[in-house]
Design a protein around this motif. Structure first.
Motif, PDB file in Angstrom:
ATOM      1  N   ASP A 169       1.964  26.799  10.430  1.00 26.25           N
ATOM      2  CA  ASP A 169       2.001  27.488  11.719  1.00 26.25           C
ATOM      3  C   ASP A 169       1.021  28.654  11.719  1.00 26.25           C
ATOM      4  O   ASP A 169       0.271  28.861  12.682  1.00 26.25           O
ATOM      5  CB  ASP A 169       3.416  28.033  11.989  1.00 26.25           C
ATOM      6  CG  ASP A 169       4.398  26.923  12.324  1.00 26.25           C
ATOM      7  OD1 ASP A 169       3.933  25.812  12.653  1.00 26.25           O
ATOM      8  OD2 ASP A 169       5.610  27.167  12.253  1.00 26.25           O
ATOM      9  N   MET A 170       1.074  29.384  10.635  1.00 24.88           N
ATOM     10  CA  MET A 170       0.214  30.556  10.532  1.00 24.88           C
ATOM     11  C   MET A 170      -1.253  30.157  10.607  1.00 24.88           C
ATOM     12  O   MET A 170      -2.042  30.762  11.346  1.00 24.88           O
ATOM     13  CB  MET A 170       0.491  31.290   9.234  1.00 24.88           C
ATOM     14  CG  MET A 170      -0.312  32.565   9.075  1.00 24.88           C
ATOM     15  SD  MET A 170       0.023  33.403   7.512  1.00 24.88           S
ATOM     16  CE  MET A 170      -1.053  32.506   6.411  1.00 24.88           C
ATOM     17  N   VAL A 171      -1.615  29.126   9.893  1.00 21.62           N
ATOM     18  CA  VAL A 171      -2.999  28.653   9.935  1.00 21.62           C
ATOM     19  C   VAL A 171      -3.350  28.225  11.349  1.00 21.62           C
ATOM     20  O   VAL A 171      -4.411  28.557  11.881  1.00 21.62           O
ATOM     21  CB  VAL A 171      -3.199  27.486   8.954  1.00 21.62           C
ATOM     22  CG1 VAL A 171      -4.586  26.888   9.117  1.00 21.62           C
ATOM     23  CG2 VAL A 171      -2.998  27.955   7.527  1.00 21.62           C
TER      24      VAL A 171
ATOM     25  N   ARG B  82      -2.134  29.189  14.159  1.00 24.19           N
ATOM     26  CA  ARG B  82      -2.281  30.338  15.048  1.00 24.19           C
ATOM     27  C   ARG B  82      -3.489  31.187  14.682  1.00 24.19           C
ATOM     28  O   ARG B  82      -4.145  31.746  15.547  1.00 24.19           O
ATOM     29  CB  ARG B  82      -1.038  31.237  14.956  1.00 24.19           C
ATOM     30  CG  ARG B  82       0.048  30.936  15.942  1.00 24.19           C
ATOM     31  CD  ARG B  82       1.004  32.115  16.062  1.00 24.19           C
ATOM     32  NE  ARG B  82       1.620  32.449  14.785  1.00 24.19           N
ATOM     33  CZ  ARG B  82       2.732  31.884  14.348  1.00 24.19           C
ATOM     34  NH1 ARG B  82       3.332  30.960  15.046  1.00 24.19           N
ATOM     35  NH2 ARG B  82       3.231  32.241  13.191  1.00 24.19           N
ATOM     36  N   GLY B  83      -3.709  31.309  13.388  1.00 26.26           N
ATOM     37  CA  GLY B  83      -4.629  32.338  12.939  1.00 26.26           C
ATOM     38  C   GLY B  83      -6.050  31.918  12.647  1.00 26.26           C
ATOM     39  O   GLY B  83      -6.927  32.751  12.484  1.00 26.26           O
ATOM     40  N   LEU B  84      -6.278  30.640  12.586  1.00 27.54           N
ATOM     41  CA  LEU B  84      -7.593  30.178  12.178  1.00 27.54           C
ATOM     42  C   LEU B  84      -8.646  30.628  13.180  1.00 27.54           C
ATOM     43  O   LEU B  84      -9.711  31.051  12.825  1.00 27.54           O
ATOM     44  CB  LEU B  84      -7.583  28.647  12.085  1.00 27.54           C
ATOM     45  CG  LEU B  84      -8.576  28.063  11.103  1.00 27.54           C
ATOM     46  CD1 LEU B  84      -8.258  28.517   9.687  1.00 27.54           C
ATOM     47  CD2 LEU B  84      -8.532  26.545  11.161  1.00 27.54           C
TER      48      LEU B  84
ATOM     49  N   LEU C 295       4.216  33.567   2.640  1.00 31.15           N
ATOM     50  CA  LEU C 295       3.019  33.236   3.407  1.00 31.15           C
ATOM     51  C   LEU C 295       1.868  34.145   3.014  1.00 31.15           C
ATOM     52  O   LEU C 295       0.767  33.691   2.689  1.00 31.15           O
ATOM     53  CB  LEU C 295       3.318  33.356   4.892  1.00 31.15           C
ATOM     54  CG  LEU C 295       4.572  32.635   5.369  1.00 31.15           C
ATOM     55  CD1 LEU C 295       4.655  32.683   6.878  1.00 31.15           C
ATOM     56  CD2 LEU C 295       4.594  31.206   4.887  1.00 31.15           C
TER      57      LEU C 295
ATOM     58  N   ASP D 257      -7.723  38.413   8.523  1.00 34.38           N
ATOM     59  CA  ASP D 257      -7.625  38.293   9.977  1.00 34.38           C
ATOM     60  C   ASP D 257      -6.622  37.201  10.340  1.00 34.38           C
ATOM     61  O   ASP D 257      -5.780  37.370  11.216  1.00 34.38           O
ATOM     62  CB  ASP D 257      -8.993  37.918  10.584  1.00 34.38           C
ATOM     63  CG  ASP D 257      -9.961  39.090  10.543  1.00 34.38           C
ATOM     64  OD1 ASP D 257      -9.495  40.223  10.351  1.00 34.38           O
ATOM     65  OD2 ASP D 257     -11.170  38.856  10.692  1.00 34.38           O
ATOM     66  N   MET D 258      -6.763  36.095   9.631  1.00 30.28           N
ATOM     67  CA  MET D 258      -5.894  34.962   9.924  1.00 30.28           C
ATOM     68  C   MET D 258      -4.420  35.335   9.699  1.00 30.28           C
ATOM     69  O   MET D 258      -3.563  35.048  10.537  1.00 30.28           O
ATOM     70  CB  MET D 258      -6.276  33.769   9.056  1.00 30.28           C
ATOM     71  CG  MET D 258      -5.462  32.533   9.337  1.00 30.28           C
ATOM     72  SD  MET D 258      -5.940  31.148   8.277  1.00 30.28           S
ATOM     73  CE  MET D 258      -4.991  31.513   6.814  1.00 30.28           C
ATOM     74  N   VAL D 259      -4.175  35.968   8.593  1.00 29.17           N
ATOM     75  CA  VAL D 259      -2.803  36.393   8.313  1.00 29.17           C
ATOM     76  C   VAL D 259      -2.325  37.339   9.403  1.00 29.17           C
ATOM     77  O   VAL D 259      -1.207  37.216   9.916  1.00 29.17           O
ATOM     78  CB  VAL D 259      -2.711  37.079   6.937  1.00 29.17           C
ATOM     79  CG1 VAL D 259      -1.330  37.657   6.721  1.00 29.17           C
ATOM     80  CG2 VAL D 259      -3.056  36.094   5.835  1.00 29.17           C
TER      81      VAL D 259
ATOM     82  N   ARG E 102      -3.259  37.617  12.475  1.00 24.01           N
ATOM     83  CA  ARG E 102      -2.989  36.913  13.723  1.00 24.01           C
ATOM     84  C   ARG E 102      -1.804  35.963  13.617  1.00 24.01           C
ATOM     85  O   ARG E 102      -1.050  35.782  14.566  1.00 24.01           O
ATOM     86  CB  ARG E 102      -4.218  36.075  14.118  1.00 24.01           C
ATOM     87  CG  ARG E 102      -5.210  36.776  14.980  1.00 24.01           C
ATOM     88  CD  ARG E 102      -6.112  35.760  15.674  1.00 24.01           C
ATOM     89  NE  ARG E 102      -6.838  34.954  14.708  1.00 24.01           N
ATOM     90  CZ  ARG E 102      -8.009  35.284  14.184  1.00 24.01           C
ATOM     91  NH1 ARG E 102      -8.569  36.416  14.528  1.00 24.01           N
ATOM     92  NH2 ARG E 102      -8.617  34.511  13.321  1.00 24.01           N
ATOM     93  N   GLY E 103      -1.703  35.342  12.442  1.00 25.38           N
ATOM     94  CA  GLY E 103      -0.806  34.195  12.366  1.00 25.38           C
ATOM     95  C   GLY E 103       0.571  34.442  11.782  1.00 25.38           C
ATOM     96  O   GLY E 103       1.446  33.583  11.874  1.00 25.38           O
ATOM     97  N   LEU E 104       0.758  35.592  11.207  1.00 25.59           N
ATOM     98  CA  LEU E 104       2.022  35.816  10.521  1.00 25.59           C
ATOM     99  C   LEU E 104       3.181  35.769  11.500  1.00 25.59           C
ATOM    100  O   LEU E 104       4.222  35.245  11.236  1.00 25.59           O
ATOM    101  CB  LEU E 104       1.978  37.187   9.829  1.00 25.59           C
ATOM    102  CG  LEU E 104       2.843  37.304   8.586  1.00 25.59           C
ATOM    103  CD1 LEU E 104       2.364  36.343   7.522  1.00 25.59           C
ATOM    104  CD2 LEU E 104       2.774  38.728   8.054  1.00 25.59           C
TER     105      LEU E 104
END
Lengths: 212, 212
Positions: A206-208, A210-212, B172, B206-208, B210-212
């Motif tokens: 999920d994190m990937v 959302r965050g990619l 994560l 950045d990804m973390v 945004r995505g956490l």
DNA sequence: CCCTGATGTGTACACTGTCCACAACCCTAC
DNA sequence: GTAGGGTTGTGGACAGTGTACACATCAGGG
């Protein structure tokens, strides 16, 4: 897969395909005990050959381990392809998303199902230049690194991932999943029950997503 | 750190603190060559003692390696704390965000500055129960796992991370950064120049974020 | 002051990777 | 067909490793 069964001694002087036999033995040892368990003498023993015979096919133990490691990456690719194959056709956007997830779940599945091979695959120093060489490919001729790349390309094509974020995105996706794999196998996440790991995997993806 | 310098032979029968000396020797070997390089006999040699003396303090090589590994986790914690200490005070939200980033950059910095110690830290099977035990802590008494946890708590307190996403978020964040560390050290990302790694680290964080 | 438990020594063994000289074989050229 | 010649496997040897067992030495408490 050895040409001559280890049970009865070889009759011909030549082995036939000793290199392959040593590699197979190495893979089996890696499966059971990871990189440290692949020992040269034991491999020759299993191949029914004297210790030094190995040196006609591998410069040293390191070279054998490297070959085994490459093969392990190929197995990882196979496992990933298996997960990818299960992705149903459908809406391009959903499919592209599911593709990347499948790569991730396949990766983690491989780590859990074959921890020894997984650890061996990454036990040997490597670099980007070699990440796509054929020895590391699975049955379909694609390496894990390439499979991640394809999934990301699909995301770009489907308009999910902005093109300017595509470059080097392999690193991010791979690092994330690789980290989970390592932590689950012999890091602090070891011993978590399967449900917990599935949950962590899902949240990580999920994190990937959302965050990619 | 050894009580008696290895140069001149020990005069007293008792060593003084052999356990510590062996541990230090082990750490030094790990620094130079990773987990495989920590060899029991060499440690005793450096401590100026007979090989078997080690067995009065460690059950076997595995036990020594485990102790070294714990120490390495402590060093990682120290390096992380160093990065965390550089975070400027300011807006709570920004500070909380910067805190988690600092944990990540410290982690990667440790992997790059001390690859041998980093690899050794995670070379030994572990699990969650032991992730917070004092032997793995740095000078400030906190383990890397705990440091990640604190950063996440700060994000919750600042209202950045929804409370319902807090649980298990360590996994994560940690997995992500750990994966990058591994890939950079001896995975396919090896040999990338520093700028490239900095860039990858930033994007990963950045990804973390945004995505956490 | 002695004796007992803790700590370090010595010897020994099995096992590993690897070097060297040699042996057996297959293939190729005459 | 037979005489090389290069390839592949063998045998023996050596240094280095982890570890078991019996023994030596000491420090400190009764």
């Amino acid at each position: 897969m050895s040409v001559t069964p280890a049970s009865q001694p070889r009759r011909t002087y030549r082995h036939g395909d000793l290199r392959e036999a040593l590699l197979d033995a190495g893979i089996e040892m890696a499966r059971e005990g990871g990189p440290d368990a692949v020992v040269l003498r034991e491999a020759t023993r299993r191949a029914g050959v004297s210790p030094n015979a190995a040196y006609r096919h591998f410069a040293d133990r390191e070279a054998l381990l490297h070959a085994v490691s490459d093969a392990c990456l190929g197995f990882a690719a196979d496992r990933i392809e298996q997960s990818v194959a299960e992705v149903p056709e459908g809406d391009p956007v959903d499919t592209a998303r599911a593709l990347l997830r499948a790569v991730g779940t396949g990766y983690i599945a491989f780590a859990r199902e074959e921890p020894g091979l997984f650890r061996t695959a990454f036990s040997v120093p490597d670099n980007l230049q070699r990440a796509a060489e054929p020895a590391k490919a699975g049955r379909n001729g694609r390496t894990p690194f390439q499979l991640v790349g394809f999934a990301l390309d699909a995301l770009v094509d489907a308009g999910v991932l902005p093109r300017e974020r595509r470059e080097n995105a392999e690193f991010l996706a791979w690092a994330t999943v690789h980290g989970l794999g390592m932590l689950v196998i012999d890091g602090p996440l070891r011993g978590l029950d399967d449900r917990m790991i599935d949950y962590a995997t899902a949240r990580l993806l999920d994190m990937v997503d959302r965050g990619l």
